[in-house]
Design a protein around this motif. Structure first.
Motif, PDB file in Angstrom:
ATOM      1  N   ALA A 297      58.761  71.278  -9.540  1.00  0.00           N
ATOM      2  CA  ALA A 297      60.487  71.265  -9.448  1.00  0.00           C
ATOM      3  C   ALA A 297      61.040  71.379  -8.032  1.00  0.00           C
ATOM      4  CB  ALA A 297      60.740  72.549 -10.301  1.00  0.00           C
ATOM      5  N   GLY A 298      60.436  72.252  -7.284  1.00  0.00           N
ATOM      6  CA  GLY A 298      61.017  72.430  -5.877  1.00  0.00           C
ATOM      7  C   GLY A 298      60.867  70.966  -5.147  1.00  0.00           C
ATOM      8  N   TYR A 299      59.811  70.397  -5.244  1.00  0.00           N
ATOM      9  CA  TYR A 299      59.612  69.056  -4.548  1.00  0.00           C
ATOM     10  C   TYR A 299      60.594  67.983  -4.816  1.00  0.00           C
ATOM     11  CZ  TYR A 299      57.172  64.606  -3.010  1.00  0.00           C
ATOM     12  OH  TYR A 299      56.996  63.643  -2.559  1.00  0.00           O
ATOM     13  N   LEU A 300      60.931  68.012  -6.293  1.00  0.00           N
ATOM     14  CA  LEU A 300      61.929  66.856  -6.804  1.00  0.00           C
ATOM     15  C   LEU A 300      63.281  67.512  -6.270  1.00  0.00           C
ATOM     16  CD1 LEU A 300      60.392  66.536 -10.360  1.00  0.00           C
ATOM     17  CD2 LEU A 300      60.253  64.847  -8.606  1.00  0.00           C
ATOM     18  N   LEU A 301      63.610  68.747  -6.322  1.00  0.00           N
ATOM     19  CA  LEU A 301      65.040  69.172  -6.064  1.00  0.00           C
ATOM     20  C   LEU A 301      65.225  69.028  -4.614  1.00  0.00           C
ATOM     21  CD1 LEU A 301      65.084  72.476  -8.204  1.00  0.00           C
ATOM     22  CD2 LEU A 301      66.608  70.259  -8.500  1.00  0.00           C
ATOM     23  N   ASN A 302      64.238  68.892  -3.796  1.00  0.00           N
ATOM     24  CA  ASN A 302      64.351  68.918  -2.339  1.00  0.00           C
ATOM     25  C   ASN A 302      64.706  67.534  -1.847  1.00  0.00           C
ATOM     26  OD1 ASN A 302      63.878  71.607  -1.516  1.00  0.00           O
ATOM     27  ND2 ASN A 302      61.647  71.074  -1.410  1.00  0.00           N
ATOM     28  N   ARG A 303      64.744  66.664  -2.438  1.00  0.00           N
ATOM     29  CA  ARG A 303      65.053  65.036  -2.283  1.00  0.00           C
ATOM     30  C   ARG A 303      66.550  64.706  -3.169  1.00  0.00           C
ATOM     31  NH1 ARG A 303      64.849  61.775  -6.599  1.00  0.00           N
ATOM     32  NH2 ARG A 303      64.972  59.937  -5.049  1.00  0.00           N
ATOM     33  N   LEU A 304      67.128  65.685  -3.696  1.00  0.00           N
ATOM     34  CA  LEU A 304      68.124  65.660  -4.457  1.00  0.00           C
ATOM     35  C   LEU A 304      69.495  66.003  -3.680  1.00  0.00           C
ATOM     36  CD1 LEU A 304      67.173  66.311  -7.946  1.00  0.00           C
ATOM     37  CD2 LEU A 304      67.496  64.029  -6.966  1.00  0.00           C
ATOM     38  N   PRO A 305      70.877  65.724  -3.913  1.00  0.00           N
ATOM     39  CA  PRO A 305      71.892  66.475  -3.253  1.00  0.00           C
ATOM     40  C   PRO A 305      71.775  67.926  -3.726  1.00  0.00           C
ATOM     41  CG  PRO A 305      72.739  64.323  -4.477  1.00  0.00           C
ATOM     42  CD  PRO A 305      71.134  64.699  -4.885  1.00  0.00           C
ATOM     43  N   SER A 306      72.598  68.618  -2.901  1.00  0.00           N
ATOM     44  CA  SER A 306      72.759  69.833  -3.085  1.00  0.00           C
ATOM     45  C   SER A 306      73.237  70.415  -4.493  1.00  0.00           C
ATOM     46  CB  SER A 306      73.515  70.724  -1.947  1.00  0.00           C
ATOM     47  OG  SER A 306      74.908  69.952  -2.005  1.00  0.00           O
ATOM     48  N   ALA A 307      73.944  69.867  -5.053  1.00  0.00           N
ATOM     49  CA  ALA A 307      74.616  69.792  -6.358  1.00  0.00           C
ATOM     50  C   ALA A 307      73.764  68.576  -7.306  1.00  0.00           C
ATOM     51  CB  ALA A 307      75.982  69.800  -6.570  1.00  0.00           C
ATOM     52  N   PRO A 308      72.576  68.772  -7.931  1.00  0.00           N
ATOM     53  CA  PRO A 308      72.009  67.731  -8.712  1.00  0.00           C
ATOM     54  C   PRO A 308      72.764  67.313  -9.925  1.00  0.00           C
ATOM     55  CG  PRO A 308      70.396  69.462  -8.033  1.00  0.00           C
ATOM     56  CD  PRO A 308      71.922  70.223  -7.818  1.00  0.00           C
ATOM     57  N   SER A 309      72.611  66.366 -10.376  1.00  0.00           N
ATOM     58  CA  SER A 309      73.082  65.802 -11.619  1.00  0.00           C
ATOM     59  C   SER A 309      72.742  66.779 -12.687  1.00  0.00           C
ATOM     60  CB  SER A 309      72.754  64.259 -12.107  1.00  0.00           C
ATOM     61  OG  SER A 309      71.466  64.255 -12.223  1.00  0.00           O
ATOM     62  N   PRO A 310      73.257  66.980 -13.854  1.00  0.00           N
ATOM     63  CA  PRO A 310      72.977  67.654 -14.910  1.00  0.00           C
ATOM     64  C   PRO A 310      71.771  67.234 -15.350  1.00  0.00           C
ATOM     65  CG  PRO A 310      75.317  66.981 -15.250  1.00  0.00           C
ATOM     66  CD  PRO A 310      74.940  66.335 -14.159  1.00  0.00           C
ATOM     67  N   ALA A 311      71.265  65.865 -15.596  1.00  0.00           N
ATOM     68  CA  ALA A 311      70.094  65.625 -16.198  1.00  0.00           C
ATOM     69  C   ALA A 311      68.884  65.958 -15.421  1.00  0.00           C
ATOM     70  CB  ALA A 311      69.997  64.017 -15.938  1.00  0.00           C
ATOM     71  N   TRP A 312      68.910  66.111 -13.881  1.00  0.00           N
ATOM     72  CA  TRP A 312      67.939  66.588 -13.116  1.00  0.00           C
ATOM     73  C   TRP A 312      67.928  68.087 -13.164  1.00  0.00           C
ATOM     74  CZ3 TRP A 312      64.054  64.394 -10.909  1.00  0.00           C
ATOM     75  CH2 TRP A 312      63.903  63.086 -10.399  1.00  0.00           C
ATOM     76  N   ARG A 313      69.062  68.741 -13.347  1.00  0.00           N
ATOM     77  CA  ARG A 313      68.971  70.052 -13.339  1.00  0.00           C
ATOM     78  C   ARG A 313      68.327  70.639 -14.737  1.00  0.00           C
ATOM     79  NH1 ARG A 313      74.641  70.097 -11.794  1.00  0.00           N
ATOM     80  NH2 ARG A 313      75.156  70.404 -13.949  1.00  0.00           N
ATOM     81  N   GLU A 314      68.465  69.828 -15.903  1.00  0.00           N
ATOM     82  CA  GLU A 314      67.851  70.297 -17.149  1.00  0.00           C
ATOM     83  C   GLU A 314      66.439  69.879 -17.065  1.00  0.00           C
ATOM     84  OE1 GLU A 314      68.130  69.107 -21.912  1.00  0.00           O
ATOM     85  OE2 GLU A 314      69.348  67.995 -20.436  1.00  0.00           O
ATOM     86  N   LEU A 315      66.023  68.979 -16.477  1.00  0.00           N
ATOM     87  CA  LEU A 315      64.684  68.464 -16.419  1.00  0.00           C
ATOM     88  C   LEU A 315      63.801  69.512 -15.405  1.00  0.00           C
ATOM     89  CD1 LEU A 315      62.923  65.052 -16.056  1.00  0.00           C
ATOM     90  CD2 LEU A 315      62.383  66.749 -14.001  1.00  0.00           C
ATOM     91  N   THR A 316      64.351  69.933 -14.146  1.00  0.00           N
ATOM     92  CA  THR A 316      63.690  70.905 -13.335  1.00  0.00           C
ATOM     93  C   THR A 316      63.680  72.156 -13.973  1.00  0.00           C
ATOM     94  OG1 THR A 316      65.693  71.071 -12.071  1.00  0.00           O
ATOM     95  CG2 THR A 316      64.116  69.459 -11.319  1.00  0.00           C
ATOM     96  N   GLY A 317      64.708  72.582 -14.727  1.00  0.00           N
ATOM     97  CA  GLY A 317      64.796  73.906 -15.267  1.00  0.00           C
ATOM     98  C   GLY A 317      63.921  73.847 -16.398  1.00  0.00           C
ATOM     99  N   ARG A 318      63.602  72.877 -17.166  1.00  0.00           N
ATOM    100  CA  ARG A 318      62.736  73.018 -18.363  1.00  0.00           C
ATOM    101  C   ARG A 318      61.459  73.053 -17.903  1.00  0.00           C
ATOM    102  NH1 ARG A 318      64.973  70.071 -22.825  1.00  0.00           N
ATOM    103  NH2 ARG A 318      63.049  69.661 -23.870  1.00  0.00           N
TER     104      ARG A 318
END
Length: 710
Positions: A297-318
């Motif tokens: 999750a941390g690796y995927l979020l690090n390449r995203l904007p500081s405010a990820p899209s809802p789809a990415w937030r849901e996936l990394t949260g799950r």
């Protein structure tokens, strides 16, 4: 003693070609690139006592350039890469831990590297990360480390990062005496080694001479062998799981007496099967652990904007709160990397959470693999437009994967490509072009000598027959051939050149003495020395491993079989700078060398008769004969017998039959740079075996659709 805190690093390496290999993968375009790499610099005024010190330092520089680039292509050096975690393997792949640490033993096989402590059993108990793995590598008394894990667990990536850490540790010692005690890590594939025929030291020395221009030329192989025998090199060996079971056991047994440190990478299942027959004495087996959900999750979020899209937030949260097919699939670095590449910042990544569409981890991974090629060839902001369309790339890679599956191999040897399709179309094309282009000067010359109806008939027939002979040579290369090793330094050695000069002078002088005794009207002396130059040139080629160039050239082939059993490997580019050598390097070198020597052979043949004909008839007749000889011999020796040229011709044929790019070798290099292929010596492989299997299993789409390629 100068310690690690005084490390020096240098940026701005200039070398030939866009950053590129496979293990050994730089090309030869004259383009300057600036990358930060690991090197060693001695203090001003210091001088190494051992002449091998400079060789080892230069090898470390070349290896650093090679694997810094490779790690960059694999995205292993991003600001927050996936962490490497390991533990001592519980599988039955190695002996007792005490045999590896030599605790309580009178003497360890290898002393700990400068700056590192001997490894103990207690130190191994909890495993660790990359730093701890390097401490094990440098402090293990046996000097034998096995890195195992399931498929796509990141074993090779861990080995690459360990290699870079080992180079950094070596670079930290500015004192030559201390730096000399730290071996240069070199990663090689075990493919092609026959332990029954040669020791690991002999095999590795041969591979080093082919993989790095540092060891080309006189004494290169000897220097490589000395570095190995003195333990100045440590070998990282990948691909043990890709050879047959019987050969794996023989390799492991033959590795035991190696006088240098070893790191062997293998899939766990194959390692267990091999250990039932042969074990590497004193080896410690460590297993690469699955990626933790939090790390993914941390690796995927690090390449995203500081405010990820809802789809990415849901996936990394799950990922952090639930288990399921997606979380299980993302325990492997391959799936994590593919997920990052396939879905953009605003992509519908949350579709992977649909348990109905993706009920198993395999379904998730297959979905990602199916989109890997399209993702690699999708234009990204800030990057140049891809040279090939996604459709062309996928069609080509599916075709290549299917061919490799049919041959039951992972190795894409470019010199076997001429056997991928029927040879008749290109044979006919070569026949027509050769007869028209090469036959025209000869027909004009014959007509000027004897303008009769017989010559008008025999001239075209001779051109057609010569074209057919050339076309037959092209057809012969459709059968898998060994890749000739004759290079500039192999052919034009000091001994062969001196031998050629001696033969030329002897023959020319003899003619100057003998011919005047037999004839009244003779050409001037200088003409005899001119027309006997081919004797010296032939001697150089025949004695210097260029025998196959002249083997079918009229009058030049006498004695060319004397060295027909010289050992072959593959062509080596001439030394320009110290760098690794990749498949496209070898292809280009083979093409240029054979073409040049073929034309030079044609010129030699022209000298046999051309000057005499010009003296006796007319200068035009001599020129026409010379042009005919150059064209026919150049085509027959430089193109028709040239594996690189045959590969290029086959690529054109495949373009019309399968819709693959015309410049197929350039496409393969582009695919390597997009992290779909990798290079090992002169061979390409798919970066991931699962990707090759998936592409081969899906079959090839119909239709050409060549838009986007150049």
């Amino acid at each position: 003693m100068t310690g690690p805190g005084d490390a020096d690093s240098v940026s701005g390496n200039s070398f030939h070609g866009p950053t590129a290999f496979q293990a050994g993968d730089h090309n030869t375009q004259n383009v300057h690139h600036h990358i930060t790499h690991i090197t060693q610099t001695a203090p001003a005024g210091s001088q190494a006592e051992d002449p091998l010190d400079a060789t080892a330092d230069e090898l470390a520089r070349a290896v650093g350039v090679q694997w810094q680039e490779e790690a960059g292509l694999r995205r292993l050096l991003e600001p927050a890469p996936l962490p490497v975690r390991w533990r001592v393997s519980e599988r039955k792949v190695a002996g007792r831990i005490g045999g590896a640490t030599a605790e309580g033993a009178a003497r360890a096989r290898f002393v700990a590297l400068p700056g590192l402590a001997p490894v103990t059993r207690a130190q191994l108990r909890d495993g660790g990360g990359l730093a701890e793995l390097h401490a094990v590598y440098g402090g293990l008394a046996s000097g034998r480390l096995l890195v195992v894990g399931p498929p796509a667990a990141g074993k090779t990536a861990a080995a690459v990062l360990l290699l870079l850490d080992a180079l950094a540790h070596r670079a930290a010692w500015t004192e030559p005496a201390e730096r000399a005690r730290v071996p240069v890590p070199v990663l090689l594939s075990l493919d092609g080694w026959n332990p029954a025929a040669e020791t690991v030291t002999d095999w590795a020395a041969d591979r080093l001479t082919r993989a790095y221009t540092l060891f080309h030329g006189r004494g290169g192989r000897t220097r490589a062998r000395h570095l190995l025998e003195q333990g100045r090199i440590s070998l990282f060996l990948d691909g043990l799981d890709e050879v047959t079971g019987a050969l794996r056991g023989a390799m492991v047994s033959a590795l035991d007496p190696a006088p240098f440190r070893l790191v062997v990478v293998s899939r766990a299942r194959e390692a267990v099967l091999t250990a039932r027959k042969a074990r590497l004495g004193g080896a410690l087996a460590v297993e690469i652990l699955p990626v933790r959900p939090a790390d993914a999750a941390g690796y995927l979020l690090n390449r995203l904007p500081s405010a990820p899209s809802p789809a990415w937030r849901e996936l990394t949260g799950r990922l952090l709160t639930e288990t399921g097919p997606l979380a299980t699939a993302l325990t492997g670095p391959l799936a994590v990397a593919l997920l990052r590449d396939v879905y953009g910042d605003d992509g519908p990544v949350d579709e992977l959470l649909d348990a109905a569409r993706f009920p198993t981890p395999a379904a998730v991974e297959n979905h990602l693999l199916d989109h890997a090629v399209a993702a690699a060839y999708t234009r990204r902001p800030g990057h140049p437009r891809p040279r090939y369309s996604a459709a062309t790339a996928e069609r080509t890679l599916r075709y290549v994967a299917a061919r490799l599956a049919r041959e039951d191999t992972r190795d894409l040897r470019w010199w076997h490509i001429p056997g991928w399709t029927g040879h008749r179309p290109r044979m006919i094309a070569v026949w027509i072009v050769s007869a028209l282009v090469c036959g025209a000067p000869g027909m004009i010359m014959a007509w000027r000598l004897d303008p009769t109806p017989l010559i008008a008939v025999l001239g075209p027939l001779a051109a057609i027959g010569g074209g057919y002979a050339v076309a037959r040579r092209v057809a012969e290369l459709s059968v898998p051939q060994p890749l000739s090793s004759a290079g500039w330094r192999d052919i034009f050695t000091r001994e062969t050149v001196l031998s050629g000069i001696a033969q030329w002078l002897v023959v020319g002088t003899a003619l100057c003495w003998v011919v005047p005794l037999l004839r009244d009207r003779v050409p001037p002396y200088w003409l005899w020395y001119l027309i006997t130059l081919p004797f010296g040139f032939t001697e150089v080629l025949v004695t210097g491993r260029g025998y196959d160039i002249v083997s079918r050239a009229p009058f030049l082939s006498v004695g060319s079989g004397r060295y027909a059993k010289v050992r072959e490997s593959y062509a080596r580019p001439s030394v320009v700078d110290t760098r690794s050598v990749g498949p496209r390097d070898v292809w280009r070198h083979h093409l240029g060398l054979r073409l040049f020597l073929g034309l030079l052979t044609g010129f030699a043949l022209a000298l046999y008769v051309g000057p005499l004909l010009a003296w006796a008839q007319s200068p035009l007749q001599g020129v026409l004969f010379g042009l005919t000889a150059v064209l026919w011999t150049g085509v027959a020796s430089g193109l028709a017998g040239n594996l690189a040229a045959a590969t290029a011709l086959t690529a054109v044929q495949l373009h019309y039959e399968e819709g693959t790019p015309v410049r197929l070798v350039h496409f393969l290099e582009d695919a390597r740079r997009r992290n779909l292929l990798r290079a090992t010596g002169p061979v390409y492989q798919f970066r991931h075996a699962r990707l090759q299997e998936r592409l081969a299993g899906e079959g090839r789409p119909t239709g050409r659709g060549t838009g986007g390629e150049r």
